[in-house]
Each structure stands twice: as C-alpha cells, then as structure tokens.
Scaffold this motif. Structure first.
Motif, PDB file in Angstrom:
ATOM      1  N   TYR A  88       0.847  -1.195   0.000  1.00 54.02           N
ATOM      2  CA  TYR A  88       0.000   0.000   0.000  1.00 54.02           C
ATOM      3  C   TYR A  88       0.881   1.243   0.000  1.00 54.02           C
ATOM      4  CZ  TYR A  88      -2.793  -3.749   2.032  1.00 54.02           C
ATOM      5  OH  TYR A  88      -3.379  -4.952   2.288  1.00 54.02           O
ATOM      6  N   ARG A  89       0.644   2.108  -0.949  1.00 62.04           N
ATOM      7  CA  ARG A  89       1.489   3.286  -1.083  1.00 62.04           C
ATOM      8  C   ARG A  89       1.373   4.229   0.116  1.00 62.04           C
ATOM      9  NH1 ARG A  89       4.483   5.678  -4.826  1.00 62.04           N
ATOM     10  NH2 ARG A  89       4.650   7.968  -4.790  1.00 62.04           N
ATOM     11  N   GLU A  90       0.238   4.248   0.769  1.00 60.54           N
ATOM     12  CA  GLU A  90      -0.005   5.213   1.835  1.00 60.54           C
ATOM     13  C   GLU A  90       0.854   4.961   3.074  1.00 60.54           C
ATOM     14  OE1 GLU A  90      -2.991   5.297  -1.065  1.00 60.54           O
ATOM     15  OE2 GLU A  90      -2.472   3.583   0.204  1.00 60.54           O
ATOM     16  N   ILE A  91       1.093   3.702   3.426  1.00 57.37           N
ATOM     17  CA  ILE A  91       1.828   3.381   4.658  1.00 57.37           C
ATOM     18  C   ILE A  91       2.946   2.382   4.342  1.00 57.37           C
ATOM     19  CG2 ILE A  91       1.664   2.449   6.998  1.00 57.37           C
ATOM     20  CD1 ILE A  91      -1.273   3.243   7.033  1.00 57.37           C
ATOM     21  N   GLY A  92       4.171   2.765   4.633  1.00 57.38           N
ATOM     22  CA  GLY A  92       5.306   1.854   4.470  1.00 57.38           C
ATOM     23  C   GLY A  92       6.385   2.357   3.546  1.00 57.38           C
ATOM     24  N   LEU A  93       6.051   3.304   2.682  1.00 55.48           N
ATOM     25  CA  LEU A  93       7.016   3.771   1.694  1.00 55.48           C
ATOM     26  C   LEU A  93       8.198   4.487   2.353  1.00 55.48           C
ATOM     27  CD1 LEU A  93       7.250   3.510  -1.340  1.00 55.48           C
ATOM     28  CD2 LEU A  93       6.110   5.718  -1.584  1.00 55.48           C
ATOM     29  N   SER A  94       7.938   5.301   3.367  1.00 60.42           N
ATOM     30  CA  SER A  94       9.018   6.000   4.070  1.00 60.42           C
ATOM     31  C   SER A  94       9.959   5.010   4.744  1.00 60.42           C
ATOM     32  CB  SER A  94       8.447   6.967   5.113  1.00 60.42           C
ATOM     33  OG  SER A  94       7.746   8.015   4.496  1.00 60.42           O
ATOM     34  N   THR A  95       9.399   3.954   5.311  1.00 54.81           N
ATOM     35  CA  THR A  95      10.218   2.928   5.958  1.00 54.81           C
ATOM     36  C   THR A  95      11.088   2.210   4.937  1.00 54.81           C
ATOM     37  OG1 THR A  95       8.518   2.610   7.648  1.00 54.81           O
ATOM     38  CG2 THR A  95      10.150   0.844   7.391  1.00 54.81           C
ATOM     39  N   ALA A  96      10.516   1.882   3.781  1.00 51.25           N
ATOM     40  CA  ALA A  96      11.276   1.202   2.733  1.00 51.25           C
ATOM     41  C   ALA A  96      12.430   2.078   2.241  1.00 51.25           C
ATOM     42  CB  ALA A  96      10.356   0.831   1.575  1.00 51.25           C
ATOM     43  N   LYS A  97      12.163   3.367   2.079  1.00 51.48           N
ATOM     44  CA  LYS A  97      13.218   4.286   1.639  1.00 51.48           C
ATOM     45  C   LYS A  97      14.315   4.411   2.688  1.00 51.48           C
ATOM     46  CE  LYS A  97      10.225   7.002  -1.417  1.00 51.48           C
ATOM     47  NZ  LYS A  97       9.549   8.315  -1.633  1.00 51.48           N
ATOM     48  N   TYR A  98      13.948   4.433   3.964  1.00 48.44           N
ATOM     49  CA  TYR A  98      14.938   4.489   5.037  1.00 48.44           C
ATOM     50  C   TYR A  98      15.824   3.242   5.028  1.00 48.44           C
ATOM     51  CZ  TYR A  98      16.899   3.995   9.706  1.00 48.44           C
ATOM     52  OH  TYR A  98      17.764   3.774  10.755  1.00 48.44           O
ATOM     53  N   LEU A  99      15.222   2.060   4.903  1.00 45.33           N
ATOM     54  CA  LEU A  99      15.988   0.813   4.883  1.00 45.33           C
ATOM     55  C   LEU A  99      16.885   0.727   3.651  1.00 45.33           C
ATOM     56  CD1 LEU A  99      13.193  -1.632   6.127  1.00 45.33           C
ATOM     57  CD2 LEU A  99      15.193  -0.844   7.414  1.00 45.33           C
ATOM     58  N   HIS A 100      16.419   1.310   2.552  1.00 46.56           N
ATOM     59  CA  HIS A 100      17.254   1.335   1.350  1.00 46.56           C
ATOM     60  C   HIS A 100      18.472   2.237   1.551  1.00 46.56           C
ATOM     61  CE1 HIS A 100      18.390   2.703  -2.783  1.00 46.56           C
ATOM     62  NE2 HIS A 100      18.261   1.405  -3.013  1.00 46.56           N
ATOM     63  N   GLU A 101      18.259   3.376   2.207  1.00 46.36           N
ATOM     64  CA  GLU A 101      19.373   4.286   2.481  1.00 46.36           C
ATOM     65  C   GLU A 101      20.381   3.676   3.450  1.00 46.36           C
ATOM     66  OE1 GLU A 101      17.457   7.706   4.025  1.00 46.36           O
ATOM     67  OE2 GLU A 101      16.557   8.314   2.101  1.00 46.36           O
ATOM     68  N   GLN A 102      19.873   2.971   4.457  1.00 49.82           N
ATOM     69  CA  GLN A 102      20.745   2.432   5.500  1.00 49.82           C
ATOM     70  C   GLN A 102      21.457   1.150   5.089  1.00 49.82           C
ATOM     71  OE1 GLN A 102      21.373   3.824   8.707  1.00 49.82           O
ATOM     72  NE2 GLN A 102      20.445   5.584   7.668  1.00 49.82           N
ATOM     73  N   PHE A 103      20.749   0.273   4.390  1.00 54.53           N
ATOM     74  CA  PHE A 103      21.292  -1.064   4.115  1.00 54.53           C
ATOM     75  C   PHE A 103      21.315  -1.427   2.631  1.00 54.53           C
ATOM     76  CE2 PHE A 103      18.990  -1.112   8.210  1.00 54.53           C
ATOM     77  CZ  PHE A 103      20.068  -1.261   9.064  1.00 54.53           C
ATOM     78  N   GLY A 104      20.816  -0.521   1.791  1.00 53.00           N
ATOM     79  CA  GLY A 104      20.785  -0.810   0.368  1.00 53.00           C
ATOM     80  C   GLY A 104      19.729  -1.823  -0.025  1.00 53.00           C
ATOM     81  N   THR A 105      18.761  -2.066   0.842  1.00 48.79           N
ATOM     82  CA  THR A 105      17.715  -3.055   0.563  1.00 48.79           C
ATOM     83  C   THR A 105      16.750  -2.513  -0.490  1.00 48.79           C
ATOM     84  OG1 THR A 105      17.828  -3.721   2.895  1.00 48.79           O
ATOM     85  CG2 THR A 105      15.990  -4.572   1.586  1.00 48.79           C
ATOM     86  N   PRO A 106      16.632  -3.170  -1.640  1.00 44.61           N
ATOM     87  CA  PRO A 106      15.691  -2.690  -2.660  1.00 44.61           C
ATOM     88  C   PRO A 106      14.248  -2.942  -2.218  1.00 44.61           C
ATOM     89  CG  PRO A 106      16.621  -4.785  -3.337  1.00 44.61           C
ATOM     90  CD  PRO A 106      17.338  -4.397  -2.069  1.00 44.61           C
TER      91      PRO A 106
END
Length: 508
Positions: free
Chosen positions: A222-240
């Motif tokens: 769901y675009r409304e909830i979770g996108l910010s978390t995914a972007k944070y994890l990508h910045e920190q660990f490179g997780t796509p």
C-alpha cells in the motif's frame, strides 16, 4: 474556514495510534480531551478484538488547564509502564497539545528516567499531516529508533538471509482488507519460494526490527503506509523495495516480475514466468471471466472511481484494461501524493479529480451519471441517493467492510474477489427490468435538495412522487433538467406544474 462533517482521512493521531496498536506489546498514550478517545471503541468493534486496545487517553480537563499537563502525562506514562510492562510507549501529539504549546519531548525525557521500557514521542505535525501521512511517518520513526538502538549496542546482524526473503511493510490494524491481504501475500511468497522475514507493524515485536536488514527486498503493498520505511531501509542497508501493488492480473504479474528481477540481481536464479502463466489461466478466474459473455455485457459502461491512491489507481486500471469498462472519472483524496496518482491513471480515464471535498465528488457523480461507482462508504451513500450502485474499494469504511470470510484484494485470489465486486456492483439487465416493474429497492418517499449541500431547490411531495415514477436510468437526467429550468427562472421550489413546464420546454 469550512466546517467538515465528513473526512476521508482522520487526524494525525489516529494514524499514530494505528501503528502503535498494530505492534505487539506497544502502548500508546494520547493526551486529549474526553471524547477524543473513540479510537479504542472503533478498533475493538471493527477488528473484533478479544483483547483491550493498548491505548490510554491522558485526559485534558480543567485541572490540567489550570496546573499544566506535565505531571499528569508523566504519571500516566510511568503508571502504564509499571502495569503493562510494554516494550515501548508512544506518546502522540494531538491538536489539543499543539494548542496548549506543550513540550511533549520534555514529558517523554522525564518519563524515560523512571520507565523500564522505551518511551518515544511520535514526530508528527498534527496540523500539517493526516492519518495516513502520520501512520507512514510513525512507522518509519519506530523502525529507525530500534535500528539505531541495535547499531549502538552492536546487535545489528551482518548480511542477508541464506535464501531469498522479504519484509512485508505497511499491514496495519483498521486497514482495508489488510488482514486478508497479508495472508494472501504470505501464500504468494511461499509459492514463489521466498521466506517472509517480517511483517510490520501488524503482529510484530519491536525487538524483531533489528532483523529487517537481513531481507533481500521489501514489499510495500500500500502506497499510503510503508514507503518512508522502505526508503529508510534502502538508504541504511541498500535493501531494494517493490512498491507495485499486486491488485489485478496485470499488476500482480508486474509485481512478481519485479521481484524476480531484484532476486536475480542479488545472485538468485529464479524464473517465475511459468508460475504467472499457470496462476493467470487456472487460479485466477478474472482473465477468463473478462472474455465471457457476462462480462462483455459491461463493455463500455461508465464508471466513477474514488478512494485512496493505492486502491483507486488499481481499480481504475482493472476496469479499463482488464474488463473493458469506461472510467469517466478517477479520483483520490490523497492530495499530498497527487502527482503519482495522475501519472498512474491519466491514460485509463477521461478525467482525474484530486480532492478531499466529498461534495465535489458527489456533484461530479451526479453530473456524469455513471452506471456504477467504486469508492468509499461516502460514495456508497451518494450512490444510494442517486440510485446508482456502488462497490466499496477503499477506506473510509465501516463494519460491513471487515468481512469474517476470506476476502483479499491482492494476489491471484484477490483478482477473483475484485472481479466479483465489480460485476456484482452493476445493475444487470434482468435486475434493471425487475426494478422497473417493482419500482426500485427503496419505496420511501425522500424529499431532497440535491446531492450537494449547496443546492438551493426544494421538491414538493407531489413532484418527488412524480419523479420516482420516471425510469431509473433517466431519472437523474430528468431531475437535473427540471432543476436547471427552475433556476433559470429564479424558482426555489419544484412543483408538479414546474415539472410539466420543464418537460414541455425540452420537448420531451
């Protein structure tokens, strides 16, 4: 300033409470006046929870206003810490705390000195964000808090899991069909040979958050909830991450192909094309049904779609490219993400409406006269007034949209559920015929000034009765022509005489 008696997305603190109460052993403190604590009742009723909702209201009363809030809030935090032994207590700002200009971070710092568990202030601006934005931000804040805490203690695990794994991010309490969607997503991952590393926040422990970095990718349904978390994890660990919502045959296949691409880029050798082919042809009935004679009867019929970004965009695409239905208007109340929505739906509909004014969408529906509406509970009520059927596809919702039976919207089983909802929402040929014979579902006489609250015309009882005799498929047009005739002549009431005069004027 305009008085709002219907809101598509609630205030910010509701979003924070949804996230906090979704985690296991997390308690929320809400500093607000008596009457703002309806969240507990709403959640226990809609989710049919057996346990008490882990939210405590720190009530603002006259004593608080006279003496200040700090002592009471700190006492409530430390008391709940002793009684419940939560892993985390989240203090959420409200409009009241903002008006009182309270230093809530100071309250948290004071309470943390005595509390054995963690205490965190939700970092949301109550006046600038709504429920969905606050939920997205609060989830990212909690994940960041425990990631940094584990990093300081040297407890962050190294590397990824041995085999492909995924974090499913954004499944929350009070979400539209979230629990069923989560079950379907877990099944889909299992069928693809992917281990579910974590599902957050629903049912997760904050102690598990330090393991999020081990997943091969993150899935954001769901675009409304979770996108910010995914972007944070990508910045920190490179997780796509994959943010393609798997609703509908086409988008589900596109989501799976993106997962395949990400896994193969990380050293896996997977080929999901045979799986997609089998599921599309034999598990999902949607592709077959869209070519059947039943569905062909819907080809070219007009529909209006309105809801949150995720579901409104998904249903618009399904209606147009999978079922051949003409979407005359697609809209969302997520104004903060309007650019993404326009990009997604512009080629699949005649017009796009970005608005959180329920009157604007109601008037658009009345003007366009679609054969069916796909929207929220508000659009369902509008449809009842206009005698247009409506399928509910997004929040805001009520108890009937929390089915006990299994009703996912995502994945291949979800394609069947969505197609059923779409097909059954239209008034079909024989039903239309029977409605004409028996005079419709509702035999009550309703005198209304129109759909929009700004309508300035009143219908007499006799005129309304005469209007109800008009066949349903043209009743809306007759009503609008009559009202236009009356307005052009400065009339404020529509009687039988005005109706007949309007009929003669248009040559009907």
């Amino acid at each position: 300033m305009k008085l709002a008696y219907w809101m598509y997305a609630g205030p910010a603190h509701i979003g924070t409470l949804r996230i906090a109460s979704s985690f296991k052993n997390v308690h929320a403190i809400m500093h607000a006046p008596l009457g703002d604590d309806y969240f507990n009742v709403m959640r226990s009723m809609l989710e049919r929870e057996r346990d008490f909702t882990p939210v405590t209201a720190s009530i603002v009363d006259r004593n608080v206003l006279a003496r200040g809030s700090q002592e009471k809030v700190v006492d409530n935090i430390t008391r709940k810490d002793q009684e419940e032994r939560p892993d985390l207590i989240v203090l959420t700002p409200t409009c009241t705390s903002s008006i009182l200009q309270e230093d809530l971070q100071n309250f948290v710092d004071r309470a943390q000195l005595e509390a054995k568990g963690d205490v965190l202030l939700a970092d949301v601006n109550h006046y600038r964000v709504n429920e969905l934005q606050a939920a997205d931000r609060t989830l990212q804040q909690i994940v960041q808090f425990y990631t940094e805490k584990a990093r300081k203690k040297g407890e962050l695990p190294d590397g990824k899991t041995a085999t492909p794994s995924v974090n499913i991010i954004g499944v929350t309490t009070l979400g539209f069909h979230n629990q069923h969607d989560c079950m379907e997503l877990k099944k889909l991952m299992r069928d693809l040979g992917i281990t579910v590393n974590a599902v957050i926040p629903e049912g997760a422990s904050v102690h598990d958050l330090k393991h999020l970095s081990q997943a091969w990718f993150n899935l954001i349904p769901y675009r409304e909830i979770g996108l910010s978390t995914a972007k944070y994890l990508h910045e920190q660990f490179g997780t796509p991450f994959v943010d393609i919502t798997p609703i509908g045959v086409v988008e589900t296949a596109r989501c799976i192909r993106m997962i395949q691409k990400l896994l193969n880029e990380q050293g896996a050798t997977v080929d999901y094309e045979p799986f997609i082919d089998e599921q599309t042809r034999f598990v999902s009935q949607a592709a077959w049904f869209s070519r059947s004679i039943d569905c062909q009867n819907l080809t070219g019929k007009k529909a209006v779609v309105f809801g949150d970004n995720t579901h409104a965009a998904a249903i618009t695409k399904i209606l147009t490219r999978e079922m051949g239905i003409h979407v005359v208007l697609s809209g969302t109340y997520c104004k903060y993400d309007a650019e993404w929505f326009r990009e997604q739906v512009s080629e699949y509909c005649d017009d796009v409406l970005i608005s959180d004014d329920h009157g604007a969408i109601a008037d658009a529906i009345a003007r366009l006269e679609p054969a069916a509406i796909f929207g929220t509970q508000m659009e369902r009520h509008v449809g009842k007034r206009l005698n247009i059927p409506c399928g509910v596809i997004a929040a805001p919702i009520h108890i009937q949209n929390f089915p006990i039976g299994y009703r996912p919207f995502v994945g291949y089983e979800g394609t069947n559920q969505v197609v059923d909802l779409i097909y059954n929402s239209f008034t079909l040929g024989m039903e239309d015929h029977l409605l004409e014979i028996f005079g419709g579902h509702d035999t009550k006489e309703v005198i209304t000034k129109g759909v929009s609250a700004e309508s300035d015309l009143n219908w007499t009882k006799e005129a309304q009765a005469e209007l109800n005799k008009v066949p349903g498929f043209v009743r809306g047009k007759v009503k609008r022509n009559t009202e236009k005739f009356a307005r052009d002549r400065g009339l404020t009431e529509i009687s039988l005489e005005v109706m007949y005069a309007a009929k003669e004027a248009v040559g009907a």
